[in-house]
Write an enzyme that holds these catalytic residues in place. Structure first.
Site, PDB file in Angstrom:
ATOM      1  N   ASP A 263      16.920  38.746  16.483  1.00 43.88           N
ATOM      2  CA  ASP A 263      16.536  39.788  17.441  1.00 43.88           C
ATOM      3  C   ASP A 263      15.263  40.529  17.056  1.00 43.88           C
ATOM      4  O   ASP A 263      14.692  41.237  17.884  1.00 43.88           O
ATOM      5  CB  ASP A 263      17.663  40.811  17.593  1.00 43.88           C
ATOM      6  CG  ASP A 263      18.901  40.225  18.257  1.00 43.88           C
ATOM      7  OD1 ASP A 263      18.762  39.224  18.976  1.00 43.88           O
ATOM      8  OD2 ASP A 263      20.006  40.760  18.046  1.00 43.88           O
ATOM      9  N   ARG A 390      18.787  30.814  40.583  1.00 41.43           N
ATOM     10  CA  ARG A 390      19.787  30.332  39.633  1.00 41.43           C
ATOM     11  C   ARG A 390      19.741  31.194  38.365  1.00 41.43           C
ATOM     12  O   ARG A 390      18.704  31.766  38.023  1.00 41.43           O
ATOM     13  CB  ARG A 390      19.527  28.864  39.253  1.00 41.43           C
ATOM     14  CG  ARG A 390      19.377  27.929  40.452  1.00 41.43           C
ATOM     15  CD  ARG A 390      20.664  27.824  41.256  1.00 41.43           C
ATOM     16  NE  ARG A 390      20.481  27.132  42.502  1.00 41.43           N
ATOM     17  CZ  ARG A 390      20.613  25.815  42.659  1.00 41.43           C
ATOM     18  NH1 ARG A 390      20.911  25.060  41.621  1.00 41.43           N
ATOM     19  NH2 ARG A 390      20.441  25.276  43.854  1.00 41.43           N
TER      20      ARG A 390
END
Length: 890
Positions: A263, A390
């Site tokens: 991260d 999507r």
């Protein structure tokens, strides 16, 4: 295939029997009559004992406990010395002591205070953790320490999953993702009894130091463990779980933290181990999704990791040209983020885009702290804009795969610093965290970094988003502004006054390099957002001289971020040398080019030097000229990194991984791999460190016969240490220009001959594959940042002349700026963008060898040899290390 061989020696009766040497004398010093190659010394000794023949066994054991060097001396009936050995029948090759790097003396100098170090990985796995473990083990051993791996993180501390590591234990670790020694959640360690057991296991193993690679939770747990240490040892002693001697010997536990987190969410460091590789995985996925989105004119919402940190989402948005990004630290500013999203997506569609890509961090929030989820974004794009949308959640694919070159180098250099931190630690020293700041490895208070990290989540919870951005590294905020300025704010909100708008030329010079197109795309879009007119100059300065100049549009550069090579076309021709300077000046004036962005390598640097020098003759050259360095060689002064160098490093490392696999499969094979770089050794040094090369040959050092002989002996020592059925494949990297005499083929042949059948040698010339297919994410991000700053640079250096002309109601002059500072390299120094005039940079440049005089990366050079075991496999060094470890055990 083996067979028994009986050798009958016919003795001449006229021969004189020699005096039998004294048993206390070293028979290895005598001249030998016969040398026999053997691999089973136990059988030979048994036969000699049966026959009653005297012998001297001077074999030396390796780290792994197997014989590295068999040397057994006995006598024939005439008292001539006979040698049984597993080394070649020319002992002088390994008996002559090495000098300098690789010598026993050098190995001895490396040894510091003797420590027993444990290394563990904890928390979520991150690519590069294995490189960290490898470097801790090998660098620790080179310093005379004993290193232990704690398997399965803190659970291994509790369960005594502790194993002593040797040099071979970490072979192959560099190219493997995740963590081979494992990581696991450990509830028992959170209890007092669990930590008591962990402390007992460490003391019984003799471990006095722990290097922990993990996230903020893992590092906090380690520091808590250290703070409780004296109380834990007292309790263990009271309960007779350790002896008084053990309690007295282990009064203090040293903790050093390394941040392994995809991260990039830890404060006090610019980047964390694993983050860049994770970004690679995301960009690969988004690039792939982009082609299907384009085919069907669809919208895709892609969720990436980042609960409290939006670095992955932001970096991926920049690197893939995403239309919108949602991150926790900076929610959309408007009252209704849905309107902002639809406005940007609809505007981009009107401009001609066939696809819409939105990247959302898993922890994204609106300004009222309400979660922003991928499904919500999908519904909005579908319902409001009618887009076929999507959702793709990348999930744990972001953690997987082989580490990128950047993470291997980062983990290696930080692990080395971690071992050094252990060796210089004292009981009073606060636990340090090894980080990276301004392109340098740093060491700072661990708990201070953890505290600042927790402040980010606190600031977000208090809706203090400005503070949250401030707590991230400076580059994060700057990249966020660059992304917005080039992607989101294309709505006339950033226009400069009309009289300050420029006609900006963009030209590529030199060999193609990854990131050239990303720089051009950003320059075009940011220029348009500011009201400027960007122009493509095709095929370098010859193209400019021929008048190949064309205005660029917003949609015309769509998709360029992920493309390799040069869409504008590039040549190596330099104005004033291969191209007439007068024609260059004429065409610049004809098309009224008021600023020039040059993207390229050393030829581009030479071009800007010549353009600046010719200003006195040609008024049309008196315009701001910015150079963004783009070359795989990373040899342009004024910047730490050139565009394309990271792409090239990854191409080399990927190729080397495949070559090592082939060499390992073939057993006892060395590949000499030729890499590019011109007269700069950057690629060889960094790729050598990232791929685990046995050594490297670079122009800064040169290569000679003595060096090759030393290297062949180093390889022989390592191959003799290998198990017979598990011999390693190895590589050596050679810069393409290191020597005209010692070519790649010549070096390979010399090593093969000098190796005396201990190993084979092959060559591999990587050539232009080093320029890569698609630019790496790091090159794309650097290109975006530098291109945006270049446009700002042009505005700064033209504002004075343009404002003066406007005030006097005059047309803009041809000459806008002729100060030396207006012809500059726009580069990266640490985390900052810097502007250094080419006139100034000439003083710090080796123009003959086409590179800066100083190179920051040369500090990595010794680690290549050190971590390959150079000097640690000679008999002298082995004996020294064995003595060191025996003294440590005593």
């Amino acid at each position: 295939m083996t067979s028994n061989v009986i050798i009958r020696l016919l003795l001449n009766e006229s021969c004189v029997i020699k005096n039998k040497p004294d048993l206390e004398q070293d028979w290895g010093l005598n001249e030998s009559a016969l040398a026999l190659s053997v691999f089973d010394v136990v059988t030979i000794k048994s036969q000699l004992d049966t026959l009653g023949y005297p012998y001297q066994d001077r074999s030396i054991k390796s780290f792994s406990g197997t014989f590295q060097l068999i040397e057994l001396y006995t006598l024939d009936p005439l008292n001539n010395t006979i040698i049984f050995s597993n080394k070649p029948a020319f002992p002088e090759l390994l008996e002559n002591p090495l000098s300098g790097p690789g010598s026993a003396e050098e190995a001895g100098k490396n040894m510091g205070p003797k420590r027993k170090i444990g290394v563990l990985t904890s928390g979520g796995d991150a690519p590069g953790m294995n490189a960290c473990v490898r470097a801790v083990v090998r660098y620790g051993i080179s310093k005379g320490c004993e290193v232990f791996a704690v398997y399965e993180g803190y659970q291994g501390l509790v369960d005594n999953g502790i194993k002593k590591m040797d040099w071979k234990s970490v072979r192959g670790y560099l190219s493997v993702g995740g963590t081979t020694i494992g990581t696991a959640r450990c509830m028992p360690f959170k209890t007092r009894e669990g930590r008591l057991q962990a402390a007992q296991n460490l003391i019984k193993s003799g471990i006095d130091s722990l290097i922990v690679c993990g996230g903020d939770g893992s590092l906090t747990g380690a520091d808590v463990f250290r703070s409780e240490w004296s109380g834990l040892t007292d309790e263990l002693l009271q309960n007779e779980r350790i002896s008084q001697e053990e309690a007295d010997s282990y009064t203090h536990l040293t903790i050093v933290g390394l941040v392994g987190s995809i991260d990039n969410d830890m404060s006090s460091t610019d980047i964390t181990i694993g983050a860049v590789t994770s970004l690679h995985r995301i960009c690969e996925s988004v690039d792939s999704i982009g082609t299907t989105a384009l085919s069907h004119s669809r919208a895709f919402v892609i969720e990436v990791m980042g609960r409290h940190c939006g670095w992955l989402a932001l970096a991926a948005g920049i690197a893939t040209g995403a239309d919108f990004v949602f991150i926790p630290e900076r929610p959309p500013a408007g009252d209704d983020w849905k309107d902002s999203l639809c406005s940007v997506a609809e505007r981009h569609r009107r401009l001609g885009k066939r696809k819409t890509v939105v990247i959302v961090a898993e922890g994204a929030l609106d300004k009222n702290l309400n979660p922003i989820k991928a499904k919500d974004i999908k519904d909005i794009l579908t319902d409001r804009l009618g887009l076929d949308t999507r959702v793709t959640t990348l999930g744990h694919t972001q953690r997987g795969g082989a580490p990128a070159a950047f993470d291997r180098i980062l983990a290696t250099t930080q692990a080395v610093a971690a071992v050094d931190a252990v060796l210089r630690s004292t009981p009073e020293t606060p636990s340090p965290m090894i980080g990276m700041s301004n392109n340098e490895v740093t060491s700072g208070p661990l708990m201070k970094a953890v505290e600042l990290t927790h402040e980010v989540a606190k600031a977000i919870g208090e809706k203090n988003f400005a503070r949250a951005m401030e707590l991230r590294d400076p580059q994060f905020a700057e990249e966020y502004l660059a992304y917005n300025a080039t992607t989101i704010l294309d709505d006339d909100s950033m226009l400069v006054p009309e009289h300050r708008r420029l006609r900006i030329g963009i030209i590529n010079v030199g060999a193609p390099a990854g990131g050239m197109n990303a720089a051009s795309r950003t320059a075009v879009r940011y220029a348009l957002n500011r009201g400027h007119k960007p122009f493509a100059i095709s095929n370098g300065f010859p193209g400019l001289a021929a008048g190949s100049v064309e205005e660029l549009t917003w949609i015309g550069v769509d998709g360029w971020t992920s493309r390799g090579g040069s869409e504008l076309g590039t040549t190596r021709a330099v104005p004033g040398e291969a191209v007439d300077m007068g024609m260059v000046a004429y065409q610049l004036q004809k098309f009224n080019i008021q600023s020039l962005l040059v993207v390229g390598g050393f030829e581009a640097f030479s071009s800007v030097i010549n353009l600046e020098a010719a200003r006195s003759k040609y008024p049309s050259l008196c315009i701001p000229i910015g150079l963004i360095s783009a070359t795989v060689s990373n040899n342009v002064p004024g910047t730490d990194f050139s565009l394309g160098s990271d792409t090239a490093l990854n191409a080399i490392v990927d190729s080397c991984d495949a070559i090592v696999q082939s060499a390992r499969s073939s057993r006892r094979r060395v590949f000499v791999v030729e890499v590019q770089g011109g007269r700069s050794g950057y690629l060889a040094v960094e790729a050598g460190l990232a791929s685990g090369a046995s050594t490297i040959y670079i122009p800064e050092e040169g290569v000679n016969l003595s060096r090759l002989q030393s290297d062949s002996r180093h390889l022989m020592a390592m191959y003799m240490d290998d198990a017979a059925d598990k011999s390693e494949g190895r590589i050596i990297l050679r810069n393409e220009t290191v020597s005209k005499t010692y070519t790649t083929d010549v070096i390979s042949d010399i090593l093969k001959d000098e190796g005396h059948a201990l190993f084979d040698s092959r060559t591999a010339v990587l050539g232009h594959i080093q320029q890569g297919v698609n630019p790496s994410p790091m090159d794309r991000i650097r290109a975006t940042r530098l291109a945006k700053c270049s446009i700002d640079f042009f505005e700064e250096h033209t504002s004075g002349a343009l404002e003066k002309a406007f005030a006097n109601n005059e047309d803009a002059p041809i000459s806008l700026s002729n100060v030396p500072e207006s012809a500059a390299v726009v580069g990266v120094s640490g985390v900052s963008v810097v502007y250094r005039s080419v006139k100034e940079l000439i003083q710090v440049t080796d123009m003959k060898n086409r590179k800066p005089i100083d190179a920051w990366w040369m500090s990595h050079r010794p680690l290549v040899d050190l971590l390959s075991g150079r000097g640690l496999f000679t008999p002298e060094a082995q004996a020294m290390l064995n003595r060191s470890q025996n003294e440590n055990s005593d």
